[in-house]
Motif scaffolding. Structure first.
Motif, PDB file in Angstrom:
ATOM      1  N   GLY A 193       1.116  14.374 -19.516  1.00 35.65           N
ATOM      2  CA  GLY A 193       1.859  12.923 -19.307  1.00 35.65           C
ATOM      3  C   GLY A 193       2.960  13.486 -18.198  1.00 35.65           C
ATOM      4  N   VAL A 194       2.617  12.417 -17.196  1.00 40.72           N
ATOM      5  CA  VAL A 194       3.531  12.513 -15.978  1.00 40.72           C
ATOM      6  C   VAL A 194       4.936  11.767 -16.241  1.00 40.72           C
ATOM      7  CG1 VAL A 194       3.796  12.861 -13.482  1.00 40.72           C
ATOM      8  CG2 VAL A 194       1.551  13.052 -14.910  1.00 40.72           C
ATOM      9  N   THR A 195       5.987  12.012 -15.440  1.00 41.25           N
ATOM     10  CA  THR A 195       6.912  11.195 -15.560  1.00 41.25           C
ATOM     11  C   THR A 195       6.830   9.678 -15.429  1.00 41.25           C
ATOM     12  OG1 THR A 195       7.723  12.349 -13.613  1.00 41.25           O
ATOM     13  CG2 THR A 195       9.329  12.415 -15.282  1.00 41.25           C
ATOM     14  N   VAL A 196       6.071   9.753 -14.401  1.00 42.82           N
ATOM     15  CA  VAL A 196       5.792   8.013 -13.769  1.00 42.82           C
ATOM     16  C   VAL A 196       5.042   7.346 -14.831  1.00 42.82           C
ATOM     17  CG1 VAL A 196       5.443   8.496 -11.496  1.00 42.82           C
ATOM     18  CG2 VAL A 196       3.461   9.088 -12.630  1.00 42.82           C
ATOM     19  N   SER A 197       4.296   8.142 -15.957  1.00 43.47           N
ATOM     20  CA  SER A 197       3.845   7.322 -17.103  1.00 43.47           C
ATOM     21  C   SER A 197       4.612   6.776 -18.163  1.00 43.47           C
ATOM     22  CB  SER A 197       2.696   8.269 -17.753  1.00 43.47           C
ATOM     23  OG  SER A 197       3.354   9.259 -18.337  1.00 43.47           O
ATOM     24  N   VAL A 198       6.050   7.754 -18.225  1.00 44.35           N
ATOM     25  CA  VAL A 198       6.913   7.116 -18.880  1.00 44.35           C
ATOM     26  C   VAL A 198       7.656   5.936 -18.207  1.00 44.35           C
ATOM     27  CG1 VAL A 198       9.324   7.589 -19.667  1.00 44.35           C
ATOM     28  CG2 VAL A 198       7.597   9.456 -19.518  1.00 44.35           C
ATOM     29  N   ALA A 199       7.752   5.736 -16.818  1.00 40.99           N
ATOM     30  CA  ALA A 199       8.226   4.495 -16.240  1.00 40.99           C
ATOM     31  C   ALA A 199       7.250   3.598 -16.359  1.00 40.99           C
ATOM     32  CB  ALA A 199       8.194   4.932 -14.626  1.00 40.99           C
ATOM     33  N   SER A 200       5.759   3.890 -16.499  1.00 36.02           N
ATOM     34  CA  SER A 200       4.969   2.725 -16.790  1.00 36.02           C
ATOM     35  C   SER A 200       5.056   2.044 -18.027  1.00 36.02           C
ATOM     36  CB  SER A 200       3.557   3.027 -16.274  1.00 36.02           C
ATOM     37  OG  SER A 200       3.084   4.196 -16.803  1.00 36.02           O
ATOM     38  N   LEU A 201       5.126   3.051 -18.852  1.00 38.54           N
ATOM     39  CA  LEU A 201       5.267   2.898 -20.195  1.00 38.54           C
ATOM     40  C   LEU A 201       6.382   1.751 -20.576  1.00 38.54           C
ATOM     41  CD1 LEU A 201       4.055   3.250 -23.293  1.00 38.54           C
ATOM     42  CD2 LEU A 201       5.984   5.013 -23.487  1.00 38.54           C
ATOM     43  N   ILE A 202       7.645   2.164 -19.849  1.00 34.94           N
ATOM     44  CA  ILE A 202       8.869   1.242 -19.992  1.00 34.94           C
ATOM     45  C   ILE A 202       8.431  -0.117 -19.629  1.00 34.94           C
ATOM     46  CG2 ILE A 202      11.282   0.870 -19.136  1.00 34.94           C
ATOM     47  CD1 ILE A 202      11.625   3.881 -19.323  1.00 34.94           C
ATOM     48  N   GLY A 203       7.826  -0.060 -18.184  1.00 31.30           N
ATOM     49  CA  GLY A 203       7.294  -1.452 -17.616  1.00 31.30           C
ATOM     50  C   GLY A 203       6.463  -2.159 -18.567  1.00 31.30           C
ATOM     51  N   PHE A 204       5.635  -1.413 -19.275  1.00 34.10           N
ATOM     52  CA  PHE A 204       4.610  -2.304 -20.210  1.00 34.10           C
ATOM     53  C   PHE A 204       5.331  -2.444 -21.335  1.00 34.10           C
ATOM     54  CE2 PHE A 204       0.602  -2.649 -21.753  1.00 34.10           C
ATOM     55  CZ  PHE A 204       0.730  -2.339 -23.094  1.00 34.10           C
ATOM     56  N   LEU A 221       0.796  -1.142  -0.033  1.00 30.38           N
ATOM     57  CA  LEU A 221      -0.193  -0.166  -0.095  1.00 30.38           C
ATOM     58  C   LEU A 221       1.086   1.021   0.147  1.00 30.38           C
ATOM     59  CD1 LEU A 221      -3.236  -0.357   0.304  1.00 30.38           C
ATOM     60  CD2 LEU A 221      -2.716   0.397   2.606  1.00 30.38           C
ATOM     61  N   ALA A 222       0.490   2.330  -0.726  1.00 31.29           N
ATOM     62  CA  ALA A 222       1.263   3.616  -0.672  1.00 31.29           C
ATOM     63  C   ALA A 222       2.422   3.335  -1.418  1.00 31.29           C
ATOM     64  CB  ALA A 222       1.465   4.054   0.666  1.00 31.29           C
ATOM     65  N   ASN A 223       2.206   2.412  -2.512  1.00 34.70           N
ATOM     66  CA  ASN A 223       3.591   2.184  -3.284  1.00 34.70           C
ATOM     67  C   ASN A 223       3.137   2.575  -4.854  1.00 34.70           C
ATOM     68  OD1 ASN A 223       6.029   1.290  -3.710  1.00 34.70           O
ATOM     69  ND2 ASN A 223       5.495  -0.871  -3.986  1.00 34.70           N
ATOM     70  N   ASP A 224       2.048   3.094  -5.119  1.00 33.17           N
ATOM     71  CA  ASP A 224       1.714   3.552  -6.503  1.00 33.17           C
ATOM     72  C   ASP A 224       1.795   4.798  -6.937  1.00 33.17           C
ATOM     73  OD1 ASP A 224       1.513   1.070  -7.717  1.00 33.17           O
ATOM     74  OD2 ASP A 224      -0.501   0.744  -6.435  1.00 33.17           O
ATOM     75  N   PRO A 225       2.198   5.275  -8.086  1.00 32.37           N
ATOM     76  CA  PRO A 225       2.386   6.907  -8.264  1.00 32.37           C
ATOM     77  C   PRO A 225       0.956   7.487  -7.793  1.00 32.37           C
ATOM     78  CG  PRO A 225       2.933   5.448 -10.134  1.00 32.37           C
ATOM     79  CD  PRO A 225       2.322   4.532  -9.179  1.00 32.37           C
ATOM     80  N   CYS A 226      -0.282   7.169  -8.251  1.00 32.99           N
ATOM     81  CA  CYS A 226      -1.207   7.732  -7.482  1.00 32.99           C
ATOM     82  C   CYS A 226      -1.395   7.976  -6.215  1.00 32.99           C
ATOM     83  CB  CYS A 226      -2.606   7.418  -8.570  1.00 32.99           C
ATOM     84  SG  CYS A 226      -2.685   8.051 -10.219  1.00 32.99           S
ATOM     85  N   ASP A 227      -0.828   7.206  -5.487  1.00 38.23           N
ATOM     86  CA  ASP A 227      -1.136   7.078  -4.027  1.00 38.23           C
ATOM     87  C   ASP A 227      -0.332   8.404  -3.378  1.00 38.23           C
ATOM     88  OD1 ASP A 227      -2.405   4.666  -4.007  1.00 38.23           O
ATOM     89  OD2 ASP A 227      -0.639   3.357  -3.520  1.00 38.23           O
ATOM     90  N   GLN A 228       0.587   8.882  -3.897  1.00 35.45           N
ATOM     91  CA  GLN A 228       1.160  10.056  -3.601  1.00 35.45           C
ATOM     92  C   GLN A 228       0.377  11.028  -3.161  1.00 35.45           C
ATOM     93  OE1 GLN A 228       4.629  10.933  -5.955  1.00 35.45           O
ATOM     94  NE2 GLN A 228       4.789  12.966  -5.154  1.00 35.45           N
ATOM     95  N   TYR A 229       0.221  11.276  -1.947  1.00 35.69           N
ATOM     96  CA  TYR A 229      -0.817  12.427  -1.529  1.00 35.69           C
ATOM     97  C   TYR A 229      -0.826  13.688  -2.244  1.00 35.69           C
ATOM     98  CZ  TYR A 229      -3.530  15.455   1.681  1.00 35.69           C
ATOM     99  OH  TYR A 229      -4.691  16.348   2.004  1.00 35.69           O
ATOM    100  N   GLY A 230      -2.048  14.243  -2.819  1.00 32.28           N
ATOM    101  CA  GLY A 230      -2.116  15.388  -3.318  1.00 32.28           C
ATOM    102  C   GLY A 230      -1.294  15.611  -4.558  1.00 32.28           C
ATOM    103  N   LEU A 231      -0.966  14.429  -5.270  1.00 33.69           N
ATOM    104  CA  LEU A 231      -0.073  14.717  -6.424  1.00 33.69           C
ATOM    105  C   LEU A 231      -0.396  15.611  -7.490  1.00 33.69           C
ATOM    106  CD1 LEU A 231       2.470  13.263  -8.108  1.00 33.69           C
ATOM    107  CD2 LEU A 231       0.741  11.884  -9.164  1.00 33.69           C
ATOM    108  N   CYS A 232      -1.775  15.847  -7.660  1.00 34.04           N
ATOM    109  CA  CYS A 232      -2.389  16.506  -8.774  1.00 34.04           C
ATOM    110  C   CYS A 232      -2.949  17.922  -8.443  1.00 34.04           C
ATOM    111  CB  CYS A 232      -3.314  15.814  -9.433  1.00 34.04           C
ATOM    112  SG  CYS A 232      -2.742  14.181 -10.180  1.00 34.04           S
ATOM    113  N   GLY A 233      -2.817  18.213  -7.057  1.00 31.20           N
ATOM    114  CA  GLY A 233      -3.029  19.642  -6.501  1.00 31.20           C
ATOM    115  C   GLY A 233      -4.384  19.800  -6.475  1.00 31.20           C
ATOM    116  N   ASN A 234      -4.900  20.936  -6.141  1.00 36.43           N
ATOM    117  CA  ASN A 234      -6.285  21.475  -5.987  1.00 36.43           C
ATOM    118  C   ASN A 234      -7.007  21.282  -7.259  1.00 36.43           C
ATOM    119  OD1 ASN A 234      -8.456  22.208  -4.512  1.00 36.43           O
ATOM    120  ND2 ASN A 234      -8.048  24.423  -4.264  1.00 36.43           N
ATOM    121  N   PHE A 235      -8.173  20.758  -7.067  1.00 37.04           N
ATOM    122  CA  PHE A 235      -8.976  20.553  -8.649  1.00 37.04           C
ATOM    123  C   PHE A 235      -8.451  19.531  -9.318  1.00 37.04           C
ATOM    124  CE2 PHE A 235     -10.180  24.993  -6.807  1.00 37.04           C
ATOM    125  CZ  PHE A 235     -11.212  24.538  -6.276  1.00 37.04           C
TER     126      PHE A 235
END
Ligand SMILES: *[C@@H]1O[C@H](CO)[C@@H](O)[C@H](O)[C@H]1NC(C)=O
Ligand SMILES: *[C@@H]1O[C@H](CO)[C@@H](O)[C@H](O)[C@H]1NC(C)=O
Ligand SMILES: *[C@@H]1O[C@H](CO)[C@@H](O)[C@H](O)[C@H]1NC(C)=O
Length: 552
Positions: free
Chosen positions: A432-443, A283-297
């Motif tokens: 596109g967030v940096t993390v999506s690059v990472a997930s693309l590589i993984g993919f 738990l708390a290991n995925d990119p979207c888990d990072q608190y408030g990553l995408c800011g207000n709204f």
């Protein structure tokens, strides 16, 4: 090599048995201390009645410090509780006394290293180590005047509660070790946030790193593993007297929730055959888990791992957004949201915005939730919450909408967002967030891997609970696209864990019309339960599977 290791494990096990036998024969191992008794903690230990847990002194690897702790008798190196984590013993032996209703750990130099803080002395009191790993002080009655379960370290055992209890006034939280070999209080803590809607929150120091959504329909929204699973059932008590989360193992498996020193919550079960802790979830290991990553709204799309602005909002500054400065980068496109014919746009399947520290309003009637929110121009959104009294209530958000994530249908809730009359169907800006690059590589790795696997048409070795070693099972082969669909494009919400072997995916039965039900790819219930073990593909990906060829 494997044989050698398992033989050694056997030796170790027999050795352990011999020790246990020795202890029980001269009965120097007991499960309790009586009032006035002293035990030399360096030489004597408590062992619970069924010999499941041990209380004693331990010395972490490469450390000169000694600690009083509780560990599994038959599982090596799994310390589940530490008494004097911040005041270790150095260069001395220690004694444990039970005096005046309190347990006291003292060094030879009479330094008090740790003591319980509770109780008034009463007749017939004992301090006892129980078979669930709880060290308790009690009289003949089963009422505990003190229990170690109220003072967790980094491990949540079955039956242990996180959260607040009005009787003790304690808010029990997990606190990580400083590092693997240092049990002193680390940076991370995990527990129930008491203001706002009831939710579990992971802190690093004072800063929130991760939170679950609020408790809703038997789980914390957006946090699948903290609800019921095939191997444990969870409980959330929410009343005037307590707000507490706990779980119980369904079978006889040993399960622990452990907050590791890097701030990841691990859910582990002990594999007695292979003698290791099997990682079930993180738990708390995925990119979207990072608190408030995408800011207000903003919200994090868990499928693509992108930050988006909520409907009716757009990035404030192109420059900020290109530099990945997301905090508060979404602003309203159209400010006519006060008595201007504004409406509410439903956003489905989300982890609801954070409520702690922000103004939220809870009223009991869900029916006029929309009207309540509409009539107050500073109300940003509304949603449904579960009430402590049962039933549902209305929750309204003011000030901020932060830490929203889109999640799979069974795990999310609806958020009703205030938008200007004509901006209901708006464009979406995807960054596109940096993390999506990472997930693309993984993919891509998985794609390459999978193609290779498909070409070779290898047989798949299964590792079932009691399956015989090297059982070869012929598995059906699937198109890559089929697997892609079934794992929701290798979405991390389908990921149920990760081990040394790579990611493990839960597979949705995509052939069904209705995708709202979580379902591993099984034909019947019985198979689904047995799917709690995984199958290795020859490459690094693993898919959760259902077996019909389980040997019992
Ligand atoms: C405990 O036992 C050890 C080893 O026998 C001894 O050296 C030590 O002095 C004892 N400690 C106390 C407090 O009795
Ligand atoms: C512990 O003992 C060692 C060796 O006798 C000594 O060097 C060290 O200073 C002692 N530490 C403490 C905290 O007493
Ligand atoms: C709107 O709601 C907020 C929060 O409950 C409250 O402080 C404010 O007075 C309300 N405004 C109106 C106009 O009712």
């Amino acid at each position: 090599m494997g044989k050698l290791i398992s033989r050694c494990n056997l030796c170790a096990f027999l050795f352990l048995c011999a020790i246990i036998a020795l202890f029980s024969k001269n009965s120097s191992a007991t499960d309790s201390i009586k009032a006035g008794e002293f035990i030399n903690a360096s030489t004597q230990i408590l062992v619970s009645a069924k010999q499941k847990f041990v209380l004693g002194m331990f010395n972490p690897k490469d450390s000169k410090f000694h600690y009083l702790g509780i560990w599994y008798n038959n599982i090596p190196q799994t310390i589940v509780w530490v008494a004097n984590r911040d005041k270790p013993l150095v260069n001395s032996s220690a004694g444990l006394t039970f005096n005046g209703g309190n347990l006291i750990l003292q060094s030879e130099r009479d330094e008090i290293l740790w003591s319980t803080t509770s109780s008034e002395p009463a007749e017939n009191q004992i301090a006892q180590l129980q078979d669930n790993g709880n060290l308790v002080i009690r009289s003949w009655s089963e009422n505990y005047v003190w229990q170690s379960f109220d003072y967790p370290t980094d491990t949540l055992l079955p039956g242990m509660k996180l959260g607040w209890d009005s009787k003790t006034g304690l808010n029990r939280t997990l606190k990580s070790w400083r590092n693997q070999n240092d049990p002193s209080s680390g940076e991370f803590s995990f527990g129930i946030q008491l203001d706002g809607l009831p939710q579990l929150v992971l802190h690093k120091g004072q800063v929130i790193k991760y939170r679950t959504g609020p408790w809703f329909n038997g789980r914390f929204s957006g946090s699948d593993p903290l609800g019921d699973t095939a191997v444990y059932s969870t409980k959330f008590a929410y009343s005037a007297g307590e707000v507490a989360y706990s779980y119980e193992a369904i079978s006889s498996l040993d399960i622990i929730f452990q907050l590791n020193s890097t701030g990841i919550l691990l859910i582990l079960h002990w594999d007695d055959g292979k003698k290791y802790w099997h990682l079930k979830y993180t738990l708390a290991n995925d990119p979207c888990d990072q608190y408030g990553l995408c800011g207000n709204f903003g919200y994090c799309d868990s499928l693509t791992v992108n930050c988006n602005c909520l409907d009716g909002f757009q990035p404030k500054s192109r420059d900020d957004w290109e530099k990945f400065r997301w905090s508060d980068w979404c602003v309203r496109k159209d400010n006519r949201t006060c008595k201007n014919g504004e409406r509410f746009k439903r956003i489905s399947n989300v982890k609801l915005p954070d409520s702690s520290g922000y103004l939220v309003n809870v009223t009991t009637s869900i029916d006029d939730c929309e009207t309540v929110c509409l009539n107050n121009c500073s109300c940003l959104a509304y949603g449904t919450m579960e009430l402590s009294t049962g039933g549902y209530g209305c929750v309204t958000w003011f000030q901020k909408l932060i830490d929203i994530t889109t999640v799979p249908a069974w795990n999310g809730q609806n958020l009703y967002l205030r938008v200007a009359a004509d901006s209901v169907d708006s464009w979406k800006l995807i960054v596109g967030v940096t993390v999506s690059v990472a997930s693309l590589i993984g993919f891509l790795v998985i794609v390459v891997c999978f193609n290779r696997w498909r070409r070779r048409k290898v047989k798949i070795t299964t590792y079932e609970f009691q399956a015989q070693e090297n059982d070869e099972v012929e598995m059906p082969l699937f198109d890559f696209t089929e697997i892609e669909v079934a794992t929701n494009n290798f979405s991390f919400h389908n990921k149920i864990g990760e081990g040394g072997f790579g990611p493990v995916y839960k597979v949705i039965n995509y052939k069904e019309e209705n995708l709202s039900e979580p379902n591993v790819f099984c034909q019947n219930e019985e198979e689904k339960l047995r799917a709690s073990e995984v199958i290795f593909l020859s490459c690094s990906s693993i898919f959760w599977w259902c077996m019909t060829t389980v040997s019992d």
